[in-house]
Design a protein around this motif. Structure first.
Motif, short mmCIF file in Angstrom:
data_model
loop_
_atom_site.label_atom_id
_atom_site.label_comp_id
_atom_site.label_asym_id
_atom_site.label_seq_id
_atom_site.Cartn_x
_atom_site.Cartn_y
_atom_site.Cartn_z
N LEU A 69 0.86 -1.17 0.00
CA LEU A 69 0.00 0.00 0.00
C LEU A 69 0.90 1.23 0.00
CD1 LEU A 69 -2.74 -1.12 2.54
CD2 LEU A 69 -2.74 -1.34 0.04
N GLU A 70 0.98 1.83 -1.15
CA GLU A 70 1.89 2.95 -1.36
C GLU A 70 1.16 4.27 -1.07
OE1 GLU A 70 5.01 4.08 -4.91
OE2 GLU A 70 3.09 3.22 -5.49
N THR A 71 1.88 5.23 -0.52
CA THR A 71 1.31 6.54 -0.25
C THR A 71 2.40 7.59 -0.36
OG1 THR A 71 -0.11 7.78 1.28
CG2 THR A 71 1.63 6.47 2.28
N THR A 72 1.99 8.83 -0.47
CA THR A 72 2.94 9.93 -0.57
C THR A 72 3.28 10.47 0.83
OG1 THR A 72 1.18 11.57 -0.75
CG2 THR A 72 2.04 10.66 -2.82
N ILE A 73 4.36 11.18 0.90
CA ILE A 73 4.77 11.82 2.17
C ILE A 73 3.69 12.79 2.64
CG2 ILE A 73 6.50 13.28 3.30
CD1 ILE A 73 7.63 10.53 2.51
N ASP A 74 3.10 13.55 1.70
CA ASP A 74 2.05 14.50 2.08
C ASP A 74 0.88 13.79 2.76
OD1 ASP A 74 3.44 16.74 1.21
OD2 ASP A 74 2.54 16.68 -0.81
N LYS A 75 0.45 12.66 2.20
CA LYS A 75 -0.65 11.90 2.81
C LYS A 75 -0.23 11.32 4.16
CE LYS A 75 -4.17 12.21 0.10
NZ LYS A 75 -5.40 12.87 0.48
N GLN A 76 1.00 10.85 4.26
CA GLN A 76 1.48 10.33 5.55
C GLN A 76 1.41 11.42 6.62
OE1 GLN A 76 5.29 8.44 3.97
NE2 GLN A 76 4.88 7.29 5.84
N LEU A 77 1.84 12.63 6.26
CA LEU A 77 1.81 13.74 7.22
C LEU A 77 0.39 14.02 7.69
CD1 LEU A 77 4.41 16.14 5.58
CD2 LEU A 77 4.60 15.07 7.84
N ILE A 78 -0.56 14.01 6.78
CA ILE A 78 -1.96 14.26 7.13
C ILE A 78 -2.49 13.14 8.01
CG2 ILE A 78 -4.31 14.37 6.18
CD1 ILE A 78 -2.96 15.76 3.68
N ARG B 1 7.41 10.17 17.21
CA ARG B 1 7.43 10.92 18.46
C ARG B 1 8.76 11.64 18.67
NH1 ARG B 1 6.62 6.54 21.79
NH2 ARG B 1 7.55 7.73 23.45
N LYS B 2 9.81 11.15 18.05
CA LYS B 2 11.14 11.75 18.21
C LYS B 2 11.26 13.07 17.44
CE LYS B 2 13.38 7.32 18.87
NZ LYS B 2 14.32 6.36 18.34
N SER B 3 10.47 13.22 16.40
CA SER B 3 10.53 14.45 15.59
C SER B 3 9.51 15.43 16.14
CB SER B 3 10.21 14.13 14.14
OG SER B 3 11.13 13.20 13.64
N THR B 4 9.94 16.65 16.39
CA THR B 4 9.04 17.61 17.02
C THR B 4 8.39 18.57 16.03
OG1 THR B 4 10.95 19.01 17.49
CG2 THR B 4 10.20 17.57 19.25
N SER B 5 9.08 19.02 15.04
CA SER B 5 8.49 19.97 14.10
C SER B 5 8.00 19.24 12.85
CB SER B 5 9.51 21.03 13.70
OG SER B 5 10.46 20.48 12.81
N LYS B 6 7.07 19.88 12.15
CA LYS B 6 6.53 19.29 10.92
C LYS B 6 7.65 19.06 9.90
CE LYS B 6 2.80 19.75 7.62
NZ LYS B 6 1.64 20.49 7.19
N GLN B 7 8.59 19.99 9.81
CA GLN B 7 9.70 19.85 8.87
C GLN B 7 10.58 18.65 9.24
OE1 GLN B 7 9.99 21.40 5.96
NE2 GLN B 7 11.69 20.03 5.55
N ASN B 8 10.83 18.48 10.54
CA ASN B 8 11.59 17.31 10.98
C ASN B 8 10.89 16.02 10.60
OD1 ASN B 8 13.57 18.88 12.11
ND2 ASN B 8 12.89 18.59 14.22
N ILE B 9 9.57 16.00 10.78
CA ILE B 9 8.81 14.79 10.45
C ILE B 9 8.86 14.53 8.95
CG2 ILE B 9 6.50 13.77 10.43
CD1 ILE B 9 6.02 15.18 13.15
N ARG B 10 8.69 15.56 8.13
CA ARG B 10 8.76 15.38 6.68
C ARG B 10 10.13 14.82 6.27
NH1 ARG B 10 6.58 16.55 1.95
NH2 ARG B 10 4.87 17.80 2.75
N THR B 11 11.18 15.41 6.79
CA THR B 11 12.54 14.95 6.47
C THR B 11 12.72 13.50 6.91
OG1 THR B 11 13.38 17.20 6.70
CG2 THR B 11 15.00 15.42 6.83
N PHE B 12 12.21 13.19 8.09
CA PHE B 12 12.32 11.83 8.61
C PHE B 12 11.54 10.84 7.73
CE2 PHE B 12 10.90 8.41 11.48
CZ PHE B 12 12.15 7.89 11.79
N GLU C 45 10.79 11.18 4.60
CA GLU C 45 11.51 11.08 3.33
C GLU C 45 12.69 10.12 3.45
OE1 GLU C 45 12.36 15.20 2.57
OE2 GLU C 45 10.41 15.54 1.60
N LYS C 46 13.39 10.18 4.58
CA LYS C 46 14.52 9.28 4.82
C LYS C 46 14.03 7.82 4.89
CE LYS C 46 18.03 8.36 8.40
NZ LYS C 46 17.52 7.13 9.01
N LEU C 47 12.94 7.61 5.63
CA LEU C 47 12.38 6.26 5.72
C LEU C 47 11.95 5.74 4.35
CD1 LEU C 47 10.15 6.26 8.95
CD2 LEU C 47 12.43 5.27 8.65
N ALA C 48 11.32 6.59 3.56
CA ALA C 48 10.86 6.19 2.23
C ALA C 48 12.04 5.78 1.35
CB ALA C 48 10.08 7.33 1.58
#
Length: 178
Positions: free
Chosen positions: A103-112, A124-135, A137-140
């Motif tokens: 089941l594939e999804t985009t980073i934008d959908k994951q964030l939502i 939980r380790k990432s505090t800001s939205k930008q940190n979460i997006r970067t994280f 992206e790294k996982l992807a």
């Protein structure tokens, strides 16, 4: 051709594995399992606590053992944890014991989809939205090739409702098993 009676859902957090899996199992009259819920039932603690106390390496070992046991069952739909495919053993068990649906999804959908979820230990380790997006992206970058490597079927979950996705999975499953 060997028919694959089990359906294993893989993909990143927020792809819809648990939500789709429950309804897919219900429609196919199969048993549904979620590897994270199985870990919680086995340990008596929530997944975040287990992850925090044991650390990621021990958590992944536990996850590998749980998925090994679950994939031995017949006639099940299994929603796996997003990082479960890191294990070569888990990837092999999924590949050889059932139909693997990515089941594939985009980073934008994951964030939502994960915005208010406090149960995902890696987020939980990432505090800001930008940190979460970067994280994410790294996982992807690390995990998407592993999902693709073992997927029998790949479905983008972003813009389709659950009923459409379930019908698509059933149709593709039937085509693979004929």
């Amino acid at each position: 051709m060997l028919k694959k009676n089990n359906i294993f859902l893989i993909g990143p957090m927020g792809a819809g594995k648990s939500t789709i899996g429950r309804q897919l199992a219900n429609q196919l009259n199969m048993s549904f399992f979620d590897s994270d819920q199985a870990i919680e039932a086995h340990t008596g603690a929530n997944i975040s606590w287990v992850f925090d106390v044991e650390g990621e390496i021990k958590f992944r070992d536990r996850e590998e053992k749980i998925i090994n046991e679950l994939t031995k069952k017949q006639g099940i739909v299994l929603a796996t944890g997003g990082g479960s495919i890191i294990s070569h053993i888990t990837r092999n068990n999924l590949l050889t014991r059932g139909l693997v649906v990515y089941l594939e999804t985009t980073i934008d959908k994951q964030l939502i989809r994960t915005k208010h979820d406090k149960r995902r230990p890696l987020l939980r380790k990432s505090t800001s939205k930008q940190n979460i997006r970067t994280f994410l992206e790294k996982l992807a970058k690390e995990r998407n090739p592993l999902y693709e490597e073992i997927a029998d079927i790949t479905i983008l979950t972003d813009e389709q409702n659950i009923k459409v996705l379930i019908n698509k999975i059933i149709t593709l499953r039937n085509q693979k098993n004929t």
